[in-house]
Design a protein around this motif. Structure first.
Motif, PDB file in Angstrom:
ATOM      1  N   ALA A 163       0.819  -1.214   0.000  1.00 58.27           N
ATOM      2  CA  ALA A 163       0.000   0.000   0.000  1.00 58.27           C
ATOM      3  C   ALA A 163       0.851   1.261   0.000  1.00 58.27           C
ATOM      4  CB  ALA A 163      -0.935   0.007   1.208  1.00 58.27           C
ATOM      5  N   CYS A 164       2.070   1.194   0.519  1.00 61.98           N
ATOM      6  CA  CYS A 164       2.918   2.385   0.568  1.00 61.98           C
ATOM      7  C   CYS A 164       4.161   2.230  -0.305  1.00 61.98           C
ATOM      8  CB  CYS A 164       3.313   2.714   2.011  1.00 61.98           C
ATOM      9  SG  CYS A 164       4.051   1.373   2.929  1.00 61.98           S
ATOM     10  N   ALA A 165       4.049   1.402  -1.346  1.00 68.89           N
ATOM     11  CA  ALA A 165       5.193   1.116  -2.202  1.00 68.89           C
ATOM     12  C   ALA A 165       5.268   2.008  -3.422  1.00 68.89           C
ATOM     13  CB  ALA A 165       5.160  -0.346  -2.648  1.00 68.89           C
ATOM     14  N   TYR A 166       4.279   2.889  -3.632  1.00 71.43           N
ATOM     15  CA  TYR A 166       4.281   3.627  -4.888  1.00 71.43           C
ATOM     16  C   TYR A 166       4.525   5.127  -4.734  1.00 71.43           C
ATOM     17  CZ  TYR A 166       2.988   5.483  -9.422  1.00 71.43           C
ATOM     18  OH  TYR A 166       3.004   6.175 -10.605  1.00 71.43           O
ATOM     19  N   VAL A 167       3.589   5.848  -4.128  1.00 70.84           N
ATOM     20  CA  VAL A 167       3.662   7.312  -4.148  1.00 70.84           C
ATOM     21  C   VAL A 167       4.969   7.823  -3.537  1.00 70.84           C
ATOM     22  CG1 VAL A 167       2.636   9.429  -3.250  1.00 70.84           C
ATOM     23  CG2 VAL A 167       1.171   7.657  -4.222  1.00 70.84           C
ATOM     24  N   THR A 168       5.356   7.301  -2.384  1.00 71.75           N
ATOM     25  CA  THR A 168       6.578   7.752  -1.732  1.00 71.75           C
ATOM     26  C   THR A 168       7.810   7.410  -2.557  1.00 71.75           C
ATOM     27  OG1 THR A 168       5.580   7.574   0.468  1.00 71.75           O
ATOM     28  CG2 THR A 168       7.970   7.546   0.359  1.00 71.75           C
ATOM     29  N   TYR A 169       7.816   6.222  -3.139  1.00 74.20           N
ATOM     30  CA  TYR A 169       8.982   5.806  -3.927  1.00 74.20           C
ATOM     31  C   TYR A 169       8.988   6.479  -5.297  1.00 74.20           C
ATOM     32  CZ  TYR A 169      10.090   2.627  -0.215  1.00 74.20           C
ATOM     33  OH  TYR A 169      10.437   2.117   1.018  1.00 74.20           O
ATOM     34  N   LEU A 170       7.823   6.824  -5.816  1.00 72.87           N
ATOM     35  CA  LEU A 170       7.779   7.634  -7.034  1.00 72.87           C
ATOM     36  C   LEU A 170       8.396   9.003  -6.763  1.00 72.87           C
ATOM     37  CD1 LEU A 170       6.665   7.750  -9.993  1.00 72.87           C
ATOM     38  CD2 LEU A 170       4.647   8.863  -9.035  1.00 72.87           C
ATOM     39  N   THR A 171       8.109   9.547  -5.585  1.00 75.57           N
ATOM     40  CA  THR A 171       8.715  10.813  -5.181  1.00 75.57           C
ATOM     41  C   THR A 171      10.230  10.670  -5.059  1.00 75.57           C
ATOM     42  OG1 THR A 171       6.693  11.425  -3.982  1.00 75.57           O
ATOM     43  CG2 THR A 171       8.712  12.621  -3.422  1.00 75.57           C
ATOM     44  N   ALA A 172      10.677   9.566  -4.463  1.00 76.69           N
ATOM     45  CA  ALA A 172      12.117   9.328  -4.346  1.00 76.69           C
ATOM     46  C   ALA A 172      12.758   9.213  -5.724  1.00 76.69           C
ATOM     47  CB  ALA A 172      12.366   8.058  -3.529  1.00 76.69           C
ATOM     48  N   VAL A 225      12.873   7.927   4.377  1.00 79.28           N
ATOM     49  CA  VAL A 225      13.275   6.516   4.413  1.00 79.28           C
ATOM     50  C   VAL A 225      13.370   5.955   2.997  1.00 79.28           C
ATOM     51  CG1 VAL A 225      12.606   4.204   5.155  1.00 79.28           C
ATOM     52  CG2 VAL A 225      12.373   6.133   6.735  1.00 79.28           C
ATOM     53  N   ALA A 226      12.393   6.292   2.152  1.00 75.52           N
ATOM     54  CA  ALA A 226      12.432   5.828   0.763  1.00 75.52           C
ATOM     55  C   ALA A 226      13.674   6.357   0.056  1.00 75.52           C
ATOM     56  CB  ALA A 226      11.173   6.265   0.025  1.00 75.52           C
ATOM     57  N   ALA A 227      14.012   7.638   0.289  1.00 72.77           N
ATOM     58  CA  ALA A 227      15.201   8.218  -0.324  1.00 72.77           C
ATOM     59  C   ALA A 227      16.464   7.492   0.132  1.00 72.77           C
ATOM     60  CB  ALA A 227      15.292   9.702   0.006  1.00 72.77           C
ATOM     61  N   LEU A 228      16.535   7.172   1.415  1.00 73.20           N
ATOM     62  CA  LEU A 228      17.680   6.426   1.939  1.00 73.20           C
ATOM     63  C   LEU A 228      17.807   5.077   1.235  1.00 73.20           C
ATOM     64  CD1 LEU A 228      19.929   5.684   3.984  1.00 73.20           C
ATOM     65  CD2 LEU A 228      18.100   4.984   5.566  1.00 73.20           C
ATOM     66  N   GLN A 229      16.701   4.347   1.139  1.00 78.14           N
ATOM     67  CA  GLN A 229      16.752   3.011   0.547  1.00 78.14           C
ATOM     68  C   GLN A 229      17.161   3.054  -0.926  1.00 78.14           C
ATOM     69  OE1 GLN A 229      12.698   1.908   1.554  1.00 78.14           O
ATOM     70  NE2 GLN A 229      13.431   0.446   3.070  1.00 78.14           N
ATOM     71  N   VAL A 230      16.581   3.986  -1.667  1.00 77.35           N
ATOM     72  CA  VAL A 230      16.892   4.082  -3.091  1.00 77.35           C
ATOM     73  C   VAL A 230      18.341   4.530  -3.290  1.00 77.35           C
ATOM     74  CG1 VAL A 230      16.336   5.268  -5.258  1.00 77.35           C
ATOM     75  CG2 VAL A 230      14.504   4.460  -3.763  1.00 77.35           C
ATOM     76  N   ALA A 231      18.790   5.496  -2.489  1.00 77.51           N
ATOM     77  CA  ALA A 231      20.162   5.978  -2.615  1.00 77.51           C
ATOM     78  C   ALA A 231      21.175   4.863  -2.362  1.00 77.51           C
ATOM     79  CB  ALA A 231      20.401   7.141  -1.646  1.00 77.51           C
ATOM     80  N   LYS A 232      20.929   4.049  -1.331  1.00 74.11           N
ATOM     81  CA  LYS A 232      21.854   2.951  -1.043  1.00 74.11           C
ATOM     82  C   LYS A 232      21.834   1.911  -2.162  1.00 74.11           C
ATOM     83  CE  LYS A 232      24.077   2.965   1.928  1.00 74.11           C
ATOM     84  NZ  LYS A 232      25.372   3.684   2.136  1.00 74.11           N
ATOM     85  N   MET A 280      13.186  12.706  -7.073  1.00 69.61           N
ATOM     86  CA  MET A 280      14.227  13.462  -6.383  1.00 69.61           C
ATOM     87  C   MET A 280      15.626  12.957  -6.712  1.00 69.61           C
ATOM     88  SD  MET A 280      12.665  13.933  -2.536  1.00 69.61           S
ATOM     89  CE  MET A 280      12.799  12.171  -2.179  1.00 69.61           C
ATOM     90  N   LEU A 281      15.794  11.644  -6.737  1.00 69.97           N
ATOM     91  CA  LEU A 281      17.126  11.057  -6.817  1.00 69.97           C
ATOM     92  C   LEU A 281      17.554  10.712  -8.245  1.00 69.97           C
ATOM     93  CD1 LEU A 281      16.484  10.850  -3.766  1.00 69.97           C
ATOM     94  CD2 LEU A 281      17.630   8.615  -3.788  1.00 69.97           C
ATOM     95  N   ILE A 282      16.590  10.286  -9.072  1.00 74.38           N
ATOM     96  CA  ILE A 282      16.945   9.783 -10.395  1.00 74.38           C
ATOM     97  C   ILE A 282      16.530  10.760 -11.496  1.00 74.38           C
ATOM     98  CG2 ILE A 282      16.611   7.908 -12.045  1.00 74.38           C
ATOM     99  CD1 ILE A 282      16.187   6.028  -9.642  1.00 74.38           C
ATOM    100  N   ALA A 283      15.235  11.048 -11.599  1.00 76.31           N
ATOM    101  CA  ALA A 283      14.748  11.855 -12.717  1.00 76.31           C
ATOM    102  C   ALA A 283      15.354  13.252 -12.722  1.00 76.31           C
ATOM    103  CB  ALA A 283      13.225  11.929 -12.668  1.00 76.31           C
ATOM    104  N   GLN A 284      15.362  13.907 -11.550  1.00 74.93           N
ATOM    105  CA  GLN A 284      15.910  15.263 -11.471  1.00 74.93           C
ATOM    106  C   GLN A 284      17.248  15.328 -10.739  1.00 74.93           C
ATOM    107  OE1 GLN A 284      13.092  18.710 -11.272  1.00 74.93           O
ATOM    108  NE2 GLN A 284      11.798  17.273 -10.144  1.00 74.93           N
ATOM    109  N   GLY A 285      17.417  14.496  -9.707  1.00 75.55           N
ATOM    110  CA  GLY A 285      18.616  14.587  -8.871  1.00 75.55           C
ATOM    111  C   GLY A 285      19.863  13.966  -9.457  1.00 75.55           C
TER     112      GLY A 285
END
Length: 325
Positions: free
Chosen positions: A116-125, A152-159, A128-133
């Motif tokens: 249930a929380c696997a999309y919107v927050t990770y789409l935001t990450a 937390v999502a940003a941390l996981q994706v960045a690692k 932030m990190l890939i598309a623009q960052g």
């Protein structure tokens, strides 16, 4: 069916339960029996722009997981009975509709609550990190307010990308848990006093990417913490401070790039295009178990207002979810 609705009243967001018909899918849509739905802070902030003052109540929630009960005309790749997750307007309900372009088959290892929380927050990450960052392996990223769902999502994706991560939080206990998840530098503060520690940890050069989930109160410090050709993502303002001074000399000489991260003005076409990027870049990480959504607590369907208060209190780490049994 039961459905939660939300409206702005006297400068606050008010919730009410209604009985409404079960929706039927139109062309390009999936009908879903909702099993869990995630809370997102922006929906509950009065004046945030998602709900205009004085406007009529509307169905609440916009992210869920559940089982497909019917498939609309023109939809391919989905079948009745499949477990799906994704954007779902009116997600705090027993049934809902998803656009097929924003729906995904749930990875086998994920629970209803995690999905249930696997999309919107990770789409935001991803934004932030890939598309623009454009975060790359070996670079440094700083996240202010890293214990939030987006943090937390940003941390996981960045690692997963091979980057190194610093994060601020007012809770040493939360930072300790995040260090176990790969946080490289923990900065126990809510104030804009983290720049010296950031510069020391980065060998004096500053970070390559800052994710500011806090707002204007730390904006100037975020700019100061950036290194040469650094990027600054503004994704929220939980501090309520929406204006800040900008050091133009720093912007100029360090060749900085500042960008916003928001879905407020995105059209359905924009959202579907972004969903395709999520499917390409992040869904495989979830399927491989390299990125797993962190659920702090799940509340029963009837307790949405209690769940909202818990989220606003800020004691959680990761996401708060509504269980729709």
């Amino acid at each position: 069916m039961r459905s939660w609705w939300i409206r702005t009243e006297a400068g606050a967001m008010k919730l009410e339960m209604r009985e409404v018909p079960v929706p039927r899918p139109g062309a390009g849509q999936l009908a879903v029996r909702i099993r869990a739905a995630a809370l997102n802070r922006g929906e509950f902030i009065a004046g945030h722009g998602l709900h205009a003052a004085g406007a009529a109540a509307r169905p609440a929630g916009f992210e869920a997981s559940g089982e497909v009960t019917a498939v609309g005309e023109g939809v391919a790749g989905f079948a009745v009975g499949q477990r799906v997750m994704g954007r779902c307007d009116g997600a705090f309900a027993e049934h809902g509709l998803m656009q097929a372009g924003e729906a995904f088959v749930v990875p086998e290892a994920l629970s209803w609550e995690q999905a249930a929380c696997a999309y919107v927050t990770y789409l935001t990450a991803h934004d932030m990190l890939i598309a623009q960052g454009r975060l790359r392996a070996g670079e440094w990223m700083l996240v202010t307010g890293i214990s939030s769902g987006v943090g937390v999502a940003a941390l996981q994706v960045a690692k997963a990308l091979g980057a190194r991560v610093m994060g601020t939080s007012g809770s040493p206990a939360k930072l300790q848990r995040l260090q176990a998840m790969g946080l490289d530098v923990a900065l126990a503060t809510r104030a804009p006093d983290f720049v010296p520690a950031v510069l020391e940890a980065s060998g004096g050069r500053g970070v390559d990417l800052v994710v500011n989930t806090v707002g204007g109160s730390v904006f100037a410090a975020c700019v100061e913490a950036l290194g040469f050709e650094g990027r600054l993502a503004t994704v929220g303002y939980v501090d309520g401070v929406v204006r800040a001074e900008l050091d133009l000399m720093a912007l100029h000489k360090k060749r900085l790039q500042l960008f916003g991260v928001s879905n407020k003005m995105r059209t359905v076409r924009h959202r579907v295009d972004a969903a395709a990027e999520f499917r390409r870049d992040l869904l495989p990480l979830m399927e491989a178990g390299r990125v797993v959504p962190l659920v702090d607590q799940a509340y029963p369907f009837e307790a949405l207002d209690e769940a909202r208060r818990a989220m606003e209190a800020g004691a959680h780490l990761g996401k708060i979810v509504l269980r729709v049994d």
